[in-house]
Scaffold this motif. Structure first.
Motif, PDB file in Angstrom:
ATOM      1  N   ARG A 176      -3.307   1.528 -14.812  1.00  0.00           N
ATOM      2  CA  ARG A 176      -2.415   1.979 -13.354  1.00  0.00           C
ATOM      3  C   ARG A 176      -0.755   1.140 -13.823  1.00  0.00           C
ATOM      4  NH1 ARG A 176      -6.988  -0.749  -9.647  1.00  0.00           N
ATOM      5  NH2 ARG A 176      -8.106   0.896  -9.093  1.00  0.00           N
ATOM      6  N   ARG A 234       1.040  -5.885 -14.881  1.00  0.00           N
ATOM      7  CA  ARG A 234       0.595  -5.719 -13.952  1.00  0.00           C
ATOM      8  C   ARG A 234      -1.448  -6.664 -14.387  1.00  0.00           C
ATOM      9  NH1 ARG A 234       0.225  -1.927  -9.867  1.00  0.00           N
ATOM     10  NH2 ARG A 234      -2.003  -2.139  -9.434  1.00  0.00           N
ATOM     11  N   THR A 288       3.224   9.930  -6.717  1.00  0.00           N
ATOM     12  CA  THR A 288       3.718   8.733  -5.885  1.00  0.00           C
ATOM     13  C   THR A 288       3.007   7.598  -6.590  1.00  0.00           C
ATOM     14  OG1 THR A 288       2.021   8.354  -4.443  1.00  0.00           O
ATOM     15  CG2 THR A 288       3.542  10.007  -3.463  1.00  0.00           C
ATOM     16  N   THR A 289       4.653   6.707  -7.051  1.00  0.00           N
ATOM     17  CA  THR A 289       3.910   5.134  -7.214  1.00  0.00           C
ATOM     18  C   THR A 289       2.447   4.794  -6.608  1.00  0.00           C
ATOM     19  OG1 THR A 289       6.512   4.530  -7.386  1.00  0.00           O
ATOM     20  CG2 THR A 289       4.808   2.958  -7.643  1.00  0.00           C
ATOM     21  N   GLN A 290       2.509   4.889  -5.529  1.00  0.00           N
ATOM     22  CA  GLN A 290       1.812   4.296  -4.411  1.00  0.00           C
ATOM     23  C   GLN A 290       0.045   4.943  -4.965  1.00  0.00           C
ATOM     24  OE1 GLN A 290       1.283   4.828  -0.543  1.00  0.00           O
ATOM     25  NE2 GLN A 290      -0.371   3.483   0.290  1.00  0.00           N
ATOM     26  N   GLN A 291      -0.186   6.240  -5.431  1.00  0.00           N
ATOM     27  CA  GLN A 291      -1.433   6.689  -5.972  1.00  0.00           C
ATOM     28  C   GLN A 291      -1.581   6.605  -7.362  1.00  0.00           C
ATOM     29  OE1 GLN A 291      -0.262  11.015  -5.290  1.00  0.00           O
ATOM     30  NE2 GLN A 291      -0.777  11.424  -3.685  1.00  0.00           N
ATOM     31  N   GLY A 328       1.693   3.596 -12.968  1.00  0.00           N
ATOM     32  CA  GLY A 328       2.691   2.965 -11.994  1.00  0.00           C
ATOM     33  C   GLY A 328       4.196   1.994 -11.795  1.00  0.00           C
ATOM     34  N   ASN A 339      -0.901   3.918  -9.140  1.00  0.00           N
ATOM     35  CA  ASN A 339      -1.008   2.618  -9.003  1.00  0.00           C
ATOM     36  C   ASN A 339      -2.727   1.812  -8.514  1.00  0.00           C
ATOM     37  OD1 ASN A 339       1.171   0.777 -10.309  1.00  0.00           O
ATOM     38  ND2 ASN A 339       2.402   1.142  -8.198  1.00  0.00           N
ATOM     39  N   THR A 340      -2.804   3.009  -7.863  1.00  0.00           N
ATOM     40  CA  THR A 340      -4.518   2.811  -7.106  1.00  0.00           C
ATOM     41  C   THR A 340      -5.454   3.855  -7.443  1.00  0.00           C
ATOM     42  OG1 THR A 340      -3.751   4.506  -4.878  1.00  0.00           O
ATOM     43  CG2 THR A 340      -3.420   1.636  -5.136  1.00  0.00           C
TER      44      THR A 340
END
Length: 224
Positions: free
Chosen positions: A85, A221, A115-118, A89, A120-121
């Motif tokens: 991630r 992270r 997206t960054t959110q996608q 991300g 990162n998750t």
């Protein structure tokens, strides 16, 4: 002219500082040894069907376990997932992600991660596609392997092909987490003669620094 000169020197010095930092915090190994597991991996065997020469390297970073977020050490697989991630991300991939989004994000690629959110998750299960340039082809408790080099919509042989192996595991003997980004690039479209890989040296060099950047920023992270 004074402002221009000052800006130029500031940019050069900042770039040199970043390279110095990456060189000090990560270790690059190239070429990979002949007994590296990648040469017997499923992904390499499946896609480099002609056994063409490849460009290959691995960037490694070691982190003391007392700096790792404790919750990432409780369950097998959590460490590599969070590192993955961080690679996609994180700050290191941000510029390329934006470039690919401008070119390829649209209805045909709506199911991919953008997206960054996608990024990162996501759980990065096999079959996950991201930014129209990568697809997860294997996942283990210590490695997440992606095919790269072209759009995942091009499922056949490619002039630009390869695998990225994103890894993270605990070295109990040295009380460290060891994370890495391994790259193997080849031409899978036809049989190539010789031992020279598909990437010229002037591209190899920035790629190696990019691998260092992805490894370093991905590791952020993991730490508290």
């Amino acid at each position: 002219m004074g402002i221009i000169k000052k800006t130029f020197y500031t940019t050069v010095l900042t770039g040199a500082s970043v390279l110095g930092y990456l060189g000090a915090t990560t270790t690059l190994i190239t070429p990979l040894p002949g007994d590296d597991p990648v040469w017997k991996s499923k992904g390499y065997a499946k896609y480099n069907i002609h056994r063409n020469a490849a460009m290959h390297d691995v960037c490694i970073k070691r982190i003391p376990l007392d700096k790792i977020k404790p919750e990432l050490l409780n369950k097998e697989g959590d460490l590599v997932l969070e590192f993955c991630r961080g690679v996609w991300g994180g700050l290191g991939y941000q510029l390329q992600r934006r470039y690919l989004a401008r070119k390829y994000q649209g209805p045909a690629t709506a199911s991919q991660l953008w997206t960054t959110q996608q990024l990162n998750t996501s759980t990065y299960d096999v079959g996950t596609q991201l930014t129209d340039h990568f697809e997860v082809i294997d996942k283990t408790p210590t490695e997440i392997v992606v095919r790269c080099g072209d759009s995942p919509r091009n499922m056949g042989p490619r002039a630009s092909d390869g695998v990225f192996i994103i890894s993270a595991e605990v070295d109990k003997e040295h009380n460290e987490a060891v994370v890495g980004v391994k790259s193997v690039f080849f031409d899978s479209s036809r049989k190539m003669e010789g031992i020279q890989g598909p990437v010229p040296y002037w591209i190899e060099l920035p790629h190696r620094w990019y691998s260092r950047l992805l490894t370093e920023t991905g590791s952020w992270r993991l730490t508290r």
